[in-house]
Scaffold this motif. Structure first.
Motif, PDB file in Angstrom:
ATOM      1  N   SER A  17       3.588   2.105  -5.436  1.00 38.58           N
ATOM      2  CA  SER A  17       3.518   1.515  -6.614  1.00 38.58           C
ATOM      3  C   SER A  17       5.594   1.550  -6.891  1.00 38.58           C
ATOM      4  O   SER A  17       6.008   0.746  -7.535  1.00 38.58           O
ATOM      5  CB  SER A  17       2.719   2.112  -7.823  1.00 38.58           C
ATOM      6  N   TYR A  38       7.371  -1.170  -7.078  1.00 34.51           N
ATOM      7  CA  TYR A  38       7.428  -2.079  -8.251  1.00 34.51           C
ATOM      8  C   TYR A  38       7.492  -1.415  -9.556  1.00 34.51           C
ATOM      9  O   TYR A  38       7.296  -2.477 -10.735  1.00 34.51           O
ATOM     10  CB  TYR A  38       6.230  -2.623  -7.419  1.00 34.51           C
ATOM     11  N   ALA A  39       7.967  -0.632  -8.837  1.00 35.63           N
ATOM     12  CA  ALA A  39       8.329   0.117 -10.843  1.00 35.63           C
ATOM     13  C   ALA A  39       9.609  -0.460 -11.194  1.00 35.63           C
ATOM     14  O   ALA A  39      10.733  -1.127 -10.574  1.00 35.63           O
ATOM     15  CB  ALA A  39       8.507   1.513 -10.766  1.00 35.63           C
ATOM     16  N   ASP A  83       6.716  -6.118 -16.028  1.00 31.52           N
ATOM     17  CA  ASP A  83       6.127  -7.615 -15.912  1.00 31.52           C
ATOM     18  C   ASP A  83       7.239  -8.292 -14.891  1.00 31.52           C
ATOM     19  O   ASP A  83       4.928  -8.504 -13.576  1.00 31.52           O
ATOM     20  CB  ASP A  83       5.615  -8.481 -17.648  1.00 31.52           C
ATOM     21  N   LYS A  99       7.351  -7.531 -11.396  1.00 23.48           N
ATOM     22  CA  LYS A  99       7.347  -6.684 -11.188  1.00 23.48           C
ATOM     23  C   LYS A  99       6.247  -6.088 -10.567  1.00 23.48           C
ATOM     24  O   LYS A  99       5.224  -6.231  -9.718  1.00 23.48           O
ATOM     25  CB  LYS A  99       8.582  -5.417 -10.963  1.00 23.48           C
ATOM     26  N   GLU A 100       5.334  -6.034 -12.419  1.00 18.31           N
ATOM     27  CA  GLU A 100       3.284  -6.174 -12.366  1.00 18.31           C
ATOM     28  C   GLU A 100       2.945  -6.963 -10.913  1.00 18.31           C
ATOM     29  O   GLU A 100       2.138  -6.915 -10.794  1.00 18.31           O
ATOM     30  CB  GLU A 100       3.649  -5.108 -13.134  1.00 18.31           C
ATOM     31  N   ASN A 101       3.386  -8.268 -11.765  1.00 14.27           N
ATOM     32  CA  ASN A 101       3.251  -9.027 -11.444  1.00 14.27           C
ATOM     33  C   ASN A 101       3.085  -9.463  -9.853  1.00 14.27           C
ATOM     34  O   ASN A 101       2.594 -10.611  -9.399  1.00 14.27           O
ATOM     35  CB  ASN A 101       3.556 -10.255 -12.065  1.00 14.27           C
ATOM     36  N   ALA A 157       4.012  -7.169  -7.372  1.00 17.76           N
ATOM     37  CA  ALA A 157       2.577  -6.738  -6.530  1.00 17.76           C
ATOM     38  C   ALA A 157       1.318  -7.121  -7.247  1.00 17.76           C
ATOM     39  O   ALA A 157       0.518  -6.534  -5.954  1.00 17.76           O
ATOM     40  CB  ALA A 157       1.783  -4.722  -7.845  1.00 17.76           C
ATOM     41  N   LEU A 158       0.459  -7.329  -7.833  1.00 21.34           N
ATOM     42  CA  LEU A 158      -1.002  -7.824  -8.352  1.00 21.34           C
ATOM     43  C   LEU A 158      -0.943  -9.038  -6.562  1.00 21.34           C
ATOM     44  O   LEU A 158      -1.814  -8.815  -6.183  1.00 21.34           O
ATOM     45  CB  LEU A 158      -1.013  -8.323  -9.062  1.00 21.34           C
TER      46      LEU A 158
END
Length: 66
Positions: free
Chosen positions: A29, A32-33, A37, A39-41, A43-44
């Protein structure tokens, strides 16, 4: 992702491993930190893409630090 996909497809190729061989993917994780948003997208999106392959039995998301 291309390298990971190539490896997973090679492992799942007929005759390489038994059908009940378990394949897992571990994502960190921390990779992606930091950028919110976007990077979170990303990762998803990676998790969804890996799931769409239909060749991975589990995906582990690690915390990234001790």
């Amino acid at each position: 992702m291309h390298f990971l996909r190539d490896v997973v497809y090679a492992i799942r190729a007929p005759g390489v491993v038994p059908k009940d061989f378990i394949v897992g993917v571990k994502l960190n994780s921390a990779d992606y930190a930091g950028d919110g948003d976007s990077k979170e997208n990303r990762a998803l999106s990676h998790v969804r893409d890996i799931g769409k392959w239909g060749l991975v039995d589990f995906i582990e998301v690690s915390g990234g630090d001790y």
